[in-house]
Each structure stands twice: as structure tokens, then as C-alpha cells.
Design an enzyme around this catalytic site. Structure first.
Site, mmCIF file in Angstrom:
data_model
loop_
_atom_site.group_PDB
_atom_site.id
_atom_site.type_symbol
_atom_site.label_atom_id
_atom_site.label_comp_id
_atom_site.label_asym_id
_atom_site.label_seq_id
_atom_site.Cartn_x
_atom_site.Cartn_y
_atom_site.Cartn_z
ATOM 1 N N LYS A 27 45.514 47.885 39.298
ATOM 2 C CA LYS A 27 46.924 47.765 38.936
ATOM 3 C C LYS A 27 47.040 47.172 37.534
ATOM 4 O O LYS A 27 47.921 47.549 36.765
ATOM 5 C CB LYS A 27 47.674 46.901 39.951
ATOM 6 C CG LYS A 27 47.646 45.412 39.669
ATOM 7 C CD LYS A 27 48.747 44.663 40.365
ATOM 8 C CE LYS A 27 48.661 43.174 40.062
ATOM 9 N NZ LYS A 27 49.127 42.807 38.708
ATOM 10 N N ASN A 28 46.155 46.231 37.194
ATOM 11 C CA ASN A 28 46.198 45.624 35.866
ATOM 12 C C ASN A 28 45.843 46.642 34.788
ATOM 13 O O ASN A 28 46.373 46.604 33.680
ATOM 14 C CB ASN A 28 45.224 44.446 35.796
ATOM 15 C CG ASN A 28 45.658 43.280 36.664
ATOM 16 O OD1 ASN A 28 46.839 43.125 36.969
ATOM 17 N ND2 ASN A 28 44.711 42.461 37.080
ATOM 18 N N ARG A 81 54.764 41.365 34.500
ATOM 19 C CA ARG A 81 54.483 40.926 33.137
ATOM 20 C C ARG A 81 54.535 42.054 32.112
ATOM 21 O O ARG A 81 54.312 41.819 30.925
ATOM 22 C CB ARG A 81 53.074 40.299 33.095
ATOM 23 C CG ARG A 81 52.844 39.157 34.039
ATOM 24 C CD ARG A 81 53.391 37.859 33.531
ATOM 25 N NE ARG A 81 52.895 37.489 32.224
ATOM 26 C CZ ARG A 81 53.353 36.450 31.522
ATOM 27 N NH1 ARG A 81 54.346 35.722 32.007
ATOM 28 N NH2 ARG A 81 52.855 36.151 30.344
ATOM 29 N N ASP A 123 53.226 37.053 39.695
ATOM 30 C CA ASP A 123 52.913 36.129 40.771
ATOM 31 C C ASP A 123 53.009 34.683 40.312
ATOM 32 O O ASP A 123 52.720 34.368 39.153
ATOM 33 C CB ASP A 123 51.501 36.394 41.304
ATOM 34 C CG ASP A 123 51.388 37.774 41.935
ATOM 35 O OD1 ASP A 123 52.380 38.201 42.546
ATOM 36 O OD2 ASP A 123 50.331 38.400 41.820
ATOM 37 N N ASP A 149 40.716 36.229 39.979
ATOM 38 C CA ASP A 149 41.243 37.019 41.096
ATOM 39 C C ASP A 149 40.244 37.194 42.234
ATOM 40 O O ASP A 149 40.617 37.650 43.308
ATOM 41 C CB ASP A 149 41.701 38.392 40.600
ATOM 42 C CG ASP A 149 42.923 38.302 39.711
ATOM 43 O OD1 ASP A 149 44.010 38.041 40.237
ATOM 44 O OD2 ASP A 149 42.782 38.473 38.494
ATOM 45 N N VAL A 203 41.472 29.062 35.088
ATOM 46 C CA VAL A 203 42.262 30.055 34.356
ATOM 47 C C VAL A 203 43.760 29.828 34.546
ATOM 48 O O VAL A 203 44.520 29.783 33.569
ATOM 49 C CB VAL A 203 41.860 31.477 34.786
ATOM 50 C CG1 VAL A 203 42.684 32.518 34.028
ATOM 51 C CG2 VAL A 203 40.368 31.703 34.541
#
Length: 436
Positions: free
Chosen positions: A25-26, A95, A119, A308, A330
Site C-alpha cells: 500500500k505504501n 498521508r 494511523d 511495521d 521510528v
């Protein structure tokens, strides 16, 4: 008003089978934004069916970009007229709007994007993006409802990021490729998804050099063309399904994600005792008869252990022997999902100190960014609400080894970021059903 869907899960023993992972998805959403810059049609193959794609497509269409989505492919072409304003209706959804500033400045000379969302894992400030655009000659104002920018042609410059932010690096890439002159970006993020975006832009005609020491050099060109690309399988999803097999004492074979994107993750799991079968077709991991060992893991920018990855790892810790430590460096609020897991019986305690690694940038804050996990925890079914994408997937993993049924609410978060997760889990043997 439509009732929100929930998932009902009953533990069903070891999860076994094969999972094919598609692009992340990113990755896909950033490629969709980059395609705005091409003078012809671009196509993105191996695209995942995730909510993020639909959200990004709706934004692009509102700007006058043509978007056509099929099951595995996305086609994007610029329209005759470009609307420089992302509608307020997209405020807080993800974003992506901030990444549209540079492309819109190139296409329309001005841009407005609403406030970003995503998120609730910690502050992801827009100042890195804003300062980079200002350094390239844009006038940028940050208001209560969004960001307005204006510029003639952007110009190349030297930029050094205070932190190797993935999003800010992507903003510089998509702003510098059509800027006048050379841009040198220091302390850039070098995650695989960033490199993949740079390669796509290069196919479109951009001149990009990836140099040592986190440095990217971009020579601006007059125009870009459309291009075609095949997205590499999602490393987050691949690790998550490997963890699903280990947590439940099963074996999940993951196809579509190359080994080189999981090097650090594989070594981390191997140190815990996981045994791997890796070839050119798939990766799979199994736990030894005596179970997995505890570990101390610190997240970091690439090539470190990915932030992640730590949410499924946390559940894996609860099913491993001994005390494990997780140090998140992070995002300061990444552990927001812990209460949901605690409700399911996970023995996790969070701290604001730096545990399991050297002091990080959150060491003198109140951010609760370290966790100590006791294994083996006996998990129980529960009714939980999911706060974000990665936490949602981890709650499914916890429910898969609980001693009773679980009800998961907020499952739209999972479907925003994972390709058809309900169907994937069902194919692995999990007893899962939908209910409204």
C-alpha cells in the site's frame, strides 16, 4: 447509517498454506502520485486491492487525472486541465495529499492540500516537506485547514533532512525531477519502496543517482513520459504472514516477496530459533518443537528492523519462551495498539525508557516506546477495537491462538493496508466470518 463490519474469529489450530503478496500500500499510492507527472499513460502492475488505492484514486480524479483500476493493474493519465486543489473531503484520510504538493506545483503552478492523516502511531510532521519545497523556491503557507503553495518552476538546491524521513524523501524526489538544475538530497531515506519509486521515475525519464551515505542526486528535466512498472511484493505483508505461521505453530509459504527485502527480518526470526526454507518461489518459517526463544529487537530505518514488522513480532514474543524486549525508535506512539493485545491476555508492559538498544531520539521524552513481553502468555478471546492497520493484523494473530472466540472491530483499518486479508486468513484455515 450502515453498520460497521466486524470479524468474528475462533482459534482453529495451526495456520498452513500459501499466500501470494502483491505490491505494498505504501508503494502503490506513491507510484500513483508520481504517474501524475507523466505526459502519457502510466500503468502500475501487481497492485494490491486495498482501501488506500481507492482513496488515492479518488483524490487524483478530483484533480482531473484519469484513473482506471482493474484487479491487478492501475492505469493513470493526465487530463487536459488540472485542478490544483485537493478537496477538503480528503482531510485526515491518509498521508498522500502532502506528496501531491510538488507535482501540482509543476502542473498548475499552485497547490492546496488538506491536513494529512494516517494511523495514530506518532507525529509525522510536515515541516520536512515544507522546508524542502521552500528551499526549491516555493512559497508555502501552513494553515489551520491545510497547506497552500505557489511557485513558478522549482529550482534545484541542496537539502539535508534532519531525519531520513520516507515521506520527505519522496516529496523531494517528485519535486526535483522537473525542477531546473540539480538537487542534492542528503540523509535521504533508502527504504526499498523509496528506491522502487526512484526507479519508476527513472523509467519516466528522470535523471536520478543513488549515491553512498544516504545521498540522492536528481538532475531536473523538462518533461517526463508515462511508464509501466511491476510492484515488488509487500515486505510488511510477507513478514506478517510468516509470523502468522510461527505464532500458531503452522507453516505459511509466502510467494511474491524476494528474500532481499526480508534479510533483517529473517535473521531476527532465525536467532529466535525459527527454521527457514527459502528458494526462488517462496519463503516459509517453522518453529522448532521446543518453541521459539525470546529476543531483544530495536526498530530502525532501512536496512534495520522495520517499524511495521514490530506489531506481529510483539504477538510472536508472547508465544516465545522467556522475556523479550522491543525498542521502537521510528515512531513515538507506535505502541498505541498494546492495550488491545493486553485485553487478549498478552503480558506486555511499556516504558518511556530506551530498552534493548542505545538511546534513541525519544530518550528524553515521555514517549512510551519500549516494551517488555513475557512469554509464553496464555491468550484469551476478547472484543477489541483496532486503532490502526498494523495493530489490526496483530490482533487477528492473537485471536488465532486465543482460548476462545474474539470479536474485532475497526477491521476497515486492516483492509486499507492488506490485500484481501479476510480471504487470505480463511485460505490458511482460520475460522473467520464477517458480521455487521
Amino acid at each position: 447509517m450502515i453498520a460497521e463490519e466486524v470479524w468474528l474469529i475462533e482459534p482453529s489450530g495451526p495456520l498452513r498454506g500459501d499466500v501470494e503478496v502483491r505490491g505494498s500500500k505504501n508503494g502503490v499510492s506513491k507510484h500513483m502520485v508520481a504517474a501524475m507527472l507523466g505526459g502519457g499513460e502510466s500503468s502500475i502492475h501487481n497492485a494490491p486491492e486495498v482501501g488506500e488505492v481507492e482513496i488515492t484514486a479518488a483524490m487524483l480524479r478530483a484533480l482531473g487525472i484519469h484513473v482506471e483500476i482493474s484487479r491487478t493493474e492501475i492505469r493513470i493519465a493526465r487530463g487536459q486541465a488540472i485542478e490544483p486543489r485537493v478537496p477538503d473531503a480528503f482531510t485526515g484520510l491518509n498521508r498522500i495529499p502532502i506528496l501531491m504538493l510538488g507535482p501540482l506545483l509543476h502542473l498548475a503552478g499552485e497547490a492546496f492540500v488538506p491536513l494529512v492523516g494516517g494511523d495514530p502511531i506518532g507525529r509525522r510532521p510536515v515541516n520536512f516537506h515544507v522546508e524542502a519545497l521552500r528551499a526549491m523556491g516555493a512559497e508555502v503557507e501552513v494553515g489551520d485547514t491545510g497547506i497552500f503553495a505557489k511557485a513558478g518552476r522549482l529550482h534545484g538546491t541542496r537539502i539535508e533532512l534532519p531525519y531520513p524521513s520516507v515521506g520527505a524523501t519522496e516529496t523531494v524526489l517528485m519535486s526535483a525531477v522537473l525542477a531546473e538544475g540539480k538537487t542534492v538530497l542528503k540523509n535521504a531515506a533508502m527504504e526499498p519502496e523509496v528506491v522502487e519509486l526512484a526507479l519508476f521515475l527513472q523509467r519516466m525519464g528522470a535523471r536520478i543517482e543513488l549515491s553512498p551515505d544516504r545521498r540522492i542526486v536528481i538532475e531536473g528535466v523538462e518533461r517526463l513520459r508515462g511508464a509501466s512498472t511491476w510492484l515488488t511484493g509487500d515486505r510488511i505483508e510477507a513478514f506478517s504472514y510468516l509470523a502468522a505461521g510461527l505464532i500458531t505453530g503452522g507453516e505459511v509459504r509466502v510467494h511474491g516477496c524476494p528474500q532481499d527485502r526480508l534479510v533483517t527480518a529473517i535473521t531476527t526470526l532465525a536467532r529466535m530459533g525459527a527454521q527457514f526454507d527459502i528458494n526462488d518461489e517462496y519463503l516459509c518459517a517453522t518453529a522448532p518443537p521446543e518453541g521459539l526463544r525470546s529476543a531483544a529487537v530495536q526498530t530502525d530505518t532501512h536496512p534495520g528492523f522495520m517499524t511495521d514488522w514490530q506489531t506481529p513480532l510483539m504477538v510472536l514474543f508472547t508465544q516465545s519462551q522467556g522475556m523479550s524486549v522491543l525498542h521502537e525508535t521510528v515512531f513515538e506512539n507506535r505502541l498505541v495498539y498494546v492495550p488491545a493485545l493486553q485485553k487478549m491476555g498478552c503480558e506486555i508492559e511499556v516504558f518511556d525508557q530506551c530498552l534493548g538498544g542505545p538511546a534513541c531520539r525519544y530518550h528524553d521524552t515521555n514517549a512510551r516506546h519500549s516494551a517488555v513481553v513475557r512469554g509464553v502468555s496464555k491468550l484469551k478471546g476478547a472484543d477489541v477495537t483496532l486503532p490502526d492497520i498494523r495493530a489490526g493484523f496483530s490482533a487477528v494473530l492473537a485471536a488465532a491462538v486465543a482460548d476462545g472466540p474474539s470479536t474485532l472491530r475497526g477491521v476497515h483499518h486492516i483492509e486499507r493496508g492488506y490485500h484481501r486479508p479476510f480471504e487470505q486468513f480463511a485460505s490458511l484455515g482460520l475460522h473467520i466470518r464477517r458480521q455487521r
